[in-house]
Motif scaffolding. Structure first.
Motif, PDB file in Angstrom:
ATOM      1  N   GLU A 120      -4.351  -2.335  -8.546  1.00 64.84           N
ATOM      2  CA  GLU A 120      -3.055  -2.990  -8.341  1.00 64.84           C
ATOM      3  C   GLU A 120      -3.213  -4.502  -8.359  1.00 64.84           C
ATOM      4  OE1 GLU A 120      -0.300  -0.013  -5.684  1.00 64.84           O
ATOM      5  OE2 GLU A 120      -0.845  -1.969  -4.882  1.00 64.84           O
ATOM      6  N   GLU A 121      -4.257  -4.932  -7.675  1.00 64.77           N
ATOM      7  CA  GLU A 121      -4.540  -6.376  -7.603  1.00 64.77           C
ATOM      8  C   GLU A 121      -4.795  -6.923  -9.010  1.00 64.77           C
ATOM      9  OE1 GLU A 121      -7.873  -7.142  -4.990  1.00 64.77           O
ATOM     10  OE2 GLU A 121      -8.479  -8.854  -6.205  1.00 64.77           O
ATOM     11  N   ILE A 156      -1.482  -6.751 -11.178  1.00 67.31           N
ATOM     12  CA  ILE A 156      -0.467  -7.779 -10.931  1.00 67.31           C
ATOM     13  C   ILE A 156      -0.956  -9.127 -11.459  1.00 67.31           C
ATOM     14  CG2 ILE A 156      -1.165  -8.400  -8.565  1.00 67.31           C
ATOM     15  CD1 ILE A 156       2.419  -8.130  -9.834  1.00 67.31           C
ATOM     16  N   PHE A 168       8.536  -7.522  -8.966  1.00 64.24           N
ATOM     17  CA  PHE A 168       8.623  -6.095  -9.279  1.00 64.24           C
ATOM     18  C   PHE A 168       9.198  -5.323  -8.089  1.00 64.24           C
ATOM     19  CE2 PHE A 168       5.154  -7.850 -11.839  1.00 64.24           C
ATOM     20  CZ  PHE A 168       5.600  -7.503 -13.103  1.00 64.24           C
ATOM     21  N   GLN A 180       7.742  -3.242  -6.182  1.00 60.84           N
ATOM     22  CA  GLN A 180       6.817  -3.387  -5.062  1.00 60.84           C
ATOM     23  C   GLN A 180       6.257  -4.808  -5.086  1.00 60.84           C
ATOM     24  OE1 GLN A 180       6.298  -1.011  -2.825  1.00 60.84           O
ATOM     25  NE2 GLN A 180       7.613   0.441  -3.933  1.00 60.84           N
ATOM     26  N   PRO A 181       5.918  -5.348  -3.928  1.00 58.78           N
ATOM     27  CA  PRO A 181       5.458  -6.746  -3.944  1.00 58.78           C
ATOM     28  C   PRO A 181       4.077  -6.942  -4.574  1.00 58.78           C
ATOM     29  CG  PRO A 181       5.495  -5.866  -1.687  1.00 58.78           C
ATOM     30  CD  PRO A 181       6.137  -4.842  -2.563  1.00 58.78           C
ATOM     31  N   PHE A 182       3.238  -5.924  -4.558  1.00 56.19           N
ATOM     32  CA  PHE A 182       1.884  -6.016  -5.110  1.00 56.19           C
ATOM     33  C   PHE A 182       1.147  -7.272  -4.624  1.00 56.19           C
ATOM     34  CE2 PHE A 182       4.050  -3.428  -8.410  1.00 56.19           C
ATOM     35  CZ  PHE A 182       3.311  -2.270  -8.245  1.00 56.19           C
ATOM     36  N   ILE A 214      -1.905  -9.192  -2.788  1.00 59.15           N
ATOM     37  CA  ILE A 214      -3.345  -8.910  -2.672  1.00 59.15           C
ATOM     38  C   ILE A 214      -3.668  -8.802  -1.187  1.00 59.15           C
ATOM     39  CG2 ILE A 214      -5.656  -9.770  -3.182  1.00 59.15           C
ATOM     40  CD1 ILE A 214      -4.411 -11.113  -5.686  1.00 59.15           C
ATOM     41  N   ARG A 258       5.796 -16.178  -4.756  1.00 57.70           N
ATOM     42  CA  ARG A 258       4.688 -16.220  -5.718  1.00 57.70           C
ATOM     43  C   ARG A 258       5.227 -16.363  -7.142  1.00 57.70           C
ATOM     44  NH1 ARG A 258       1.365 -10.845  -5.769  1.00 57.70           N
ATOM     45  NH2 ARG A 258       3.311 -10.158  -6.740  1.00 57.70           N
TER      46      ARG A 258
END
Lengths: 379, 245
Positions: A279-280, A283, B107, B109-111, B113, B169
């Motif tokens: 996921e990291e 994105i 998106f 979902q915030p995704f 890190i 972001r």
């Protein structure tokens, strides 16, 4: 490179993962380096007795009883020969890390003893050198400490039946040096060997003039085997290598299996960690971080963690062996060798294999990374 | 049925620069032994700043359209131009640079890190991550009312807060176009409204284009123009000027 996306921050914030990875690698490095160290130590002990002395002189030993005088005269007259001295090679017991071992004791004429020791790089540390004709002996510090001997004590088969040194000798001096050998007077040693009543000399130490060792050894090798056996450094080293080849092969095979299994496990673990981080990466890819940058980031992370873990493993092995030497083995006079370049080299396949395996598996994922699949949670 | 719609959307702010254009864009997926069409011959022109909503039922191709316009997906056919650049002609790295420097993404979902703090997560949206990026991120968070959370980790925030961080972001690089794919779908009504207000405030202040995909009519209703998708086609464009073809 990437500041907040750098490997240092990742490691600091993901300690549990990093500790798990590092711990496993450290254990593997310690295991492989310890095996290398112990094997190296064991082989080093053997080499010290059978090969190393012949760097400084070549030993000519009678095939039958004594060296024929004609051969002795011929060798002594060679222009490459600096000095030829009568010599009786014996051994004395020493306690080592891997059990009982031996150290050389050379019986040489007392008047040549100082010169002989200088040539071998040995120094008198305490006491005095054995006197001509006296049943005296100077022993290496290592033997003294490992057997808790004192100057003034007696050693030899007549004192202790399990001893390899014949006769009975009083310790008068302690020697130190790279060869860790002892010396005794030729006449006194000869008196306690089975050849005491036989006229002639059973063995000689032949010293070459500077730069002439190779030529002298070449000549000595031509002497008839029926008369004498010649122990040159080259021949002994060759024989040593051939004898330990199988052992080395066995140890390296075990190491390779360890490295292989570990690489697989670590690779899978790393792969699992990266799957969790897709996921990291997804994105970041969607936001415009190039595949190249992301791949480089993963590579740097893997390389850094593996390298740090490997270095930690080496450091911990060094620290552990130093501590064992100082507090456990040292006080009993047993020398525990420290890691050398060869031992460190033996552990290098660990980070290399783990790194390669991880990189290959993770790289495959990153190259095929589709950010849309990640943000749509289809990955 | 081949609906061929040419839509020209001009925002109310009055900018006339061409921001996004799709010409005869199609997108096909390989699905088992067959081929699935996500987009059919889509023609769309979005000029000037404003807010464009993309609506339609599930599987209508609205997200696919957004991804193609944003350069996240290469279309199977046709041409996409963004900020004057033909996306098909851009190399992978040039396309990445465009996304990183000129586009913002939010998106469903915030995704975020997980091991980075809120401020660090926002700084990641900067085209260049350095000390000043972090300072700008913190300033942006303060402006967005998230100043208290700069040092927190994502799991310490609520869903709405996380999504606002993701929006921060997206705005970190002062994007000319913000692409939002169901940005409020995982939020309650209040949090969703708050998020949309934040995005509207940005695009108004900066004169940017906001293109948002949503099922939520409340979200879509605030748009200057709505592109309605159906079965991979642009079905209607409302209320802006549209010409069918």
């Amino acid at each position: 490179m990437l500041g907040v996306l750098g490997w240092v921050l990742y490691c600091r914030r993901n300690r549990a993962r990093i500790v798990a990875l590092t711990f496993t690698i450290v254990l593997a490095v310690m295991e492989v380096s310890s095996v290398a160290l112990l094997t190296g130590s064991m082989l080093g002990q053997i080499r010290l007795t059978t090969v190393t002395p012949f760097r400084d002189f070549t030993q000519v030993v009678a095939s039958r009883v004594v060296v024929p005088t004609s051969i002795a005269a011929e060798v002594a007259s060679r222009r490459q020969t600096r000095l030829m001295i009568p010599l009786i090679p014996e051994v004395i017991r020493v306690n080592t890390l891997v059990g009982p071992g031996t150290r050389n004791v050379f019986a040489v004429p007392a008047e040549l003893m100082p010169w002989f020791l200088r040539r071998l790089g040995e120094q008198l540390q305490s006491g005095h050198l054995p006197r001509s004709g006296a049943a005296e002996i100077a022993l290496p510090e290592q033997v003294m400490r490992s057997r808790r001997l004192r100057v003034g004590q007696w050693v030899g088969q007549q004192v202790q039946p399990t001893e390899w040194l014949p006769g009975r000798f009083r310790i008068v001096g302690v020697l130190s040096g790279r060869l860790a050998c002892g010396v005794a007077p030729y006449e006194a040693m000869r008196a306690v060997t089975p050849l005491r009543d036989v006229p002639g000399t059973a063995a000689y130490g032949v010293f070459a003039r500077p730069g002439q060792l190779h030529a002298l050894d070449g000549y000595l090798d031509t002497l008839p085997l029926s008369k004498v056996r010649v122990y040159t450094h080259a021949a002994e080293a060759q024989q040593f290598r051939s004898e330990v080849r199988l052992l080395n092969w066995l140890i390296w095979s075990i190491n390779l299996v360890t490295v292989g299994v570990l690489s697989l496990a670590m690779g899978l673990l790393n792969n699992l960690y990266y799957i969790q981080r897709m996921e990291e990466y997804g994105i970041l890819s969607a936001m415009g971080y190039t595949h190249g940058l992301l791949v480089r980031r993963a590579l740097v992370e893997v390389a850094a963690v593996t390298a740090v873990a490997w270095a930690t493993g080496i450091g911990m092995t060094c620290a552990l062996s130093a501590a064992l030497e100082r507090f456990v083995f040292g006080p009993h006079g047993i020398h525990l060798p420290q890691l050398d370049a060869h031992d460190v080299l033996a552990t290098l396949p660990i980070p290399l294999c783990i790194g390669t395996f991880t990189v290959l598996t993770v790289l495959r994922r990153l190259i095929r990374l589709d950010p849309v699949a990640v943000v749509e949670r289809r990955d | 049925m081949a609906v061929h719609t040419t839509a020209a959307v001009t925002g109310p702010v009055g900018g006339s620069g061409l921001l996004l254009e799709a010409r005869h864009v199609s997108l096909r997926y390989r699905e088992g032994s067959g081929v699935s069409h996500a987009l059919h011959d889509v023609n769309l022109t979005l000029c000037g700043p404003g807010y464009v909503g993309i609506a339609g039922p599930s599987g209508s191709g609205k997200s696919s359209l957004l991804y193609v316009l944003a350069g996240l997906k290469r279309p199977s056919g046709g041409q996409v131009r963004a900020l004057g650049l033909d996306l098909q002609r851009l190399t992978g790295s040039a396309l990445c640079a465009l996304r990183r420097q000129r586009f913002g993404f939010v998106f469903q979902q915030p995704f975020l890190i997980q091991f980075l703090t809120v401020a660090e997560n926002v700084a990641v949206g900067s085209p260049r991550i350095d000390r000043s990026a972090r300072q700008r991120a913190e300033a942006l968070l303060v402006r967005l009312g998230l100043g208290r959370y700069t040092g927190r980790l994502p799991h310490e925030l609520s869903g709405g807060q996380r999504q606002r961080v993701a929006a921060a972001r997206a705005l970190m690089n002062n994007p000319a176009i913000v692409f939002a794919d169901e940005p409020t779908a995982a939020l309650d009504h209040a949090a969703g409204a708050e998020l949309m207000a934040l995005l509207h405030e940005y695009r108004t202040a900066r004169g940017a284009l906001l293109a948002a995909v949503s099922h939520d009519e409340a979200v879509i209703s605030g748009a200057d123009a709505v592109v309605r998708m159906w079965d991979g086609h642009v079905r209607t464009v409302e209320p802006a000027q549209a010409s069918g073809g």
